[in-house]
Design a protein around this motif. Structure first.
Motif, short mmCIF file in Angstrom:
data_model
loop_
_atom_site.label_atom_id
_atom_site.label_comp_id
_atom_site.label_asym_id
_atom_site.label_seq_id
_atom_site.Cartn_x
_atom_site.Cartn_y
_atom_site.Cartn_z
N SER A 149 -7.05 -0.75 -4.19
CA SER A 149 -6.03 0.22 -4.60
C SER A 149 -5.09 -0.39 -5.63
N TYR A 152 -9.34 -3.09 1.03
CA TYR A 152 -8.85 -1.73 0.79
C TYR A 152 -7.57 -1.75 -0.05
N MET A 202 0.83 -1.21 0.00
CA MET A 202 0.00 0.00 0.00
C MET A 202 0.86 1.25 0.00
N VAL A 242 0.62 4.22 -3.06
CA VAL A 242 0.28 5.63 -2.88
C VAL A 242 1.45 6.56 -3.18
#
Length: 392
Positions: A103, A99, A21, A25
């Motif tokens: 993504s 989640y 993650m 990002v």
């Protein structure tokens, strides 16, 4: 042999997905070829992570519930704990997995494979020019190479040396729904030691998420596991006798085992970087791992982006915390003082926020000394001298 990926993440649990993650990002990794390998599709709500923090981090959008106040109970000391500036937070496994996967689905540079990793390629390295590469071997014999492999997989059972301690934090929890409103969802029960201590350090925690729903978990710090039926008996007794609830349904069950060990885990071997429990990120004195995993994965991202060597290990604060953990496990292993009395004494004589900082390896030396003076020096000082000798 040439590399096929820039990075391979072996194991898509908390550590692997947290690292993934952080890559998703960050624009730095948009052009990097990343492979994630795990045998499980991560479609089950198989666990719950609880942690405390002062500033919201990467996974704040999926925090299921949070509390500013905690209750502590024991037969020696009980109190409501104000934990400012911390907030105690809860994330459900299924929300976490969904989640991250949602993504990842927007990132064409990331590939996910449901496969079993047989071992890491970490004994013989192939070279392309002057670049060392690492890899994984799947159970079908396929070998896949990358600049770095980040692995959270424990390929063998943990074996502690004679000078190390190996406890287990094992637990079973029921998410229950009551017929009437029974809970104050603004605070949680952090530890309730008013249960039998026959097996060792044992407590319940209660995490209310609404007036009629809560996760009730039976947790033990012991060197041996117990029979499965014993968890159910303890949960049923606690809910009926301590919570005074008899009319409820079980919405969900979870069960797990986390190592609480002073074993020295490797941080790296060549291009293979160890993360999660395989990298020693479960705190030996409590079993808490979520925030330690976040600190480790954030540090790795920073190192990659700035061209730093990834073969870094524990910080000075972590090494200090490791010593404190060893002292506590020494006392528990040698049965010098029961765990419920230890935690009761610490919470009775210190601000709750200082105790949480101590458990996070983030406390000052002055706070450390105050917390250590909360427990009998006649018991803990010899244990401390013994553990310091082991480090020499």
């Amino acid at each position: 042999m040439q590399k096929q990926y820039d990075y391979i993440i072996a194991g898509a649990g908390c550590a692997g997905m947290s690292l993934l993650m952080r890559m998703v990002v960050d624009p730095f990794f948009a052009s990097k070829k990343i492979l994630v390998v795990d045998a499980d599709a991560k479609q089950q709500n198989d666990r719950t992570w609880c942690f405390w923090e002062t500033v919201p981090d990467l996974f704040e959008p999926i925090v299921h519930h949070q509390w500013k106040k905690l209750d502590f109970y024991s037969n020696h000391f009980s109190s409501e704990l104000s934990i400012e500036p911390y907030t105690y937070k809860m994330i459900r496994g299924i929300d976490f997995y969904n989640y991250v996967k949602a993504s990842v689905s927007k990132s064409p540079n990331i590939e996910w494979r449901n496969a079993t990793v047989n071992k890491l390629v970490n004994t013989t390295f192939e070279f392309v020019g002057s670049n060392e590469i690492a890899g994984i071997e799947l159970v079908d014999g396929e070998i896949i190479y990358a600049d770095y492999v980040f692995s959270s997989i424990l390929f063998e059972p943990i074996k502690a040396a004679a000078t190390e301690y190996h406890f287990l934090q094992h637990f079973k929890g029921w998410e229950i729904k009551t017929a009437t409103d029974c809970f104050d969802s603004s605070k949680a029960v952090f530890m309730d030691f008013r249960v039998s201590q026959e097996h060792g350090t044992t407590f319940m925690y209660v995490l209310p998420t609404s007036p009629n729903t809560a996760l009730v978990e039976y947790t033990l710090f012991t060197e041996q596991l117990i029979e499965d039926a014993a968890y159910d008996m303890a949960l049923k007794k606690y809910i009926g006798e301590k919570l005074q609830i008899n009319d409820y349904q079980i919405l969900h069950e979870e069960k797990g085992v986390i190592p609480m060990t002073t074993k020295k885990f490797p941080y790296y071997k060549g291009g293979n970087i160890y993360i999660g429990i395989a990298g020693g990120q479960a705190k030996a004195s409590s079993g808490y791992a979520f925030k330690f995993i976040q600190k480790r994965t954030a540090a790795l991202i920073d190192a990659i982006k700035n061209g730093k060597d990834l073969s870094f290990g524990k910080s000075l604060k972590d090494s200090k915390g490791h010593l404190y953990d060893a002292v506590l496990l020494n006392v528990l292993h040698n049965r010098k003082m029961p765990g419920d009395e230890i935690f009761a004494s610490i919470f009775k004589k210190n601000k709750a926020s200082n105790v949480l900082a101590f458990l996070d390896n983030e406390s000052s030396l002055m706070t450390d000394l105050k917390i250590m003076s909360s427990v009998p020096t006649g018991i803990f000082l010899p244990a401390a001298f013994h553990e310091m000798k082991q480090l020499m």
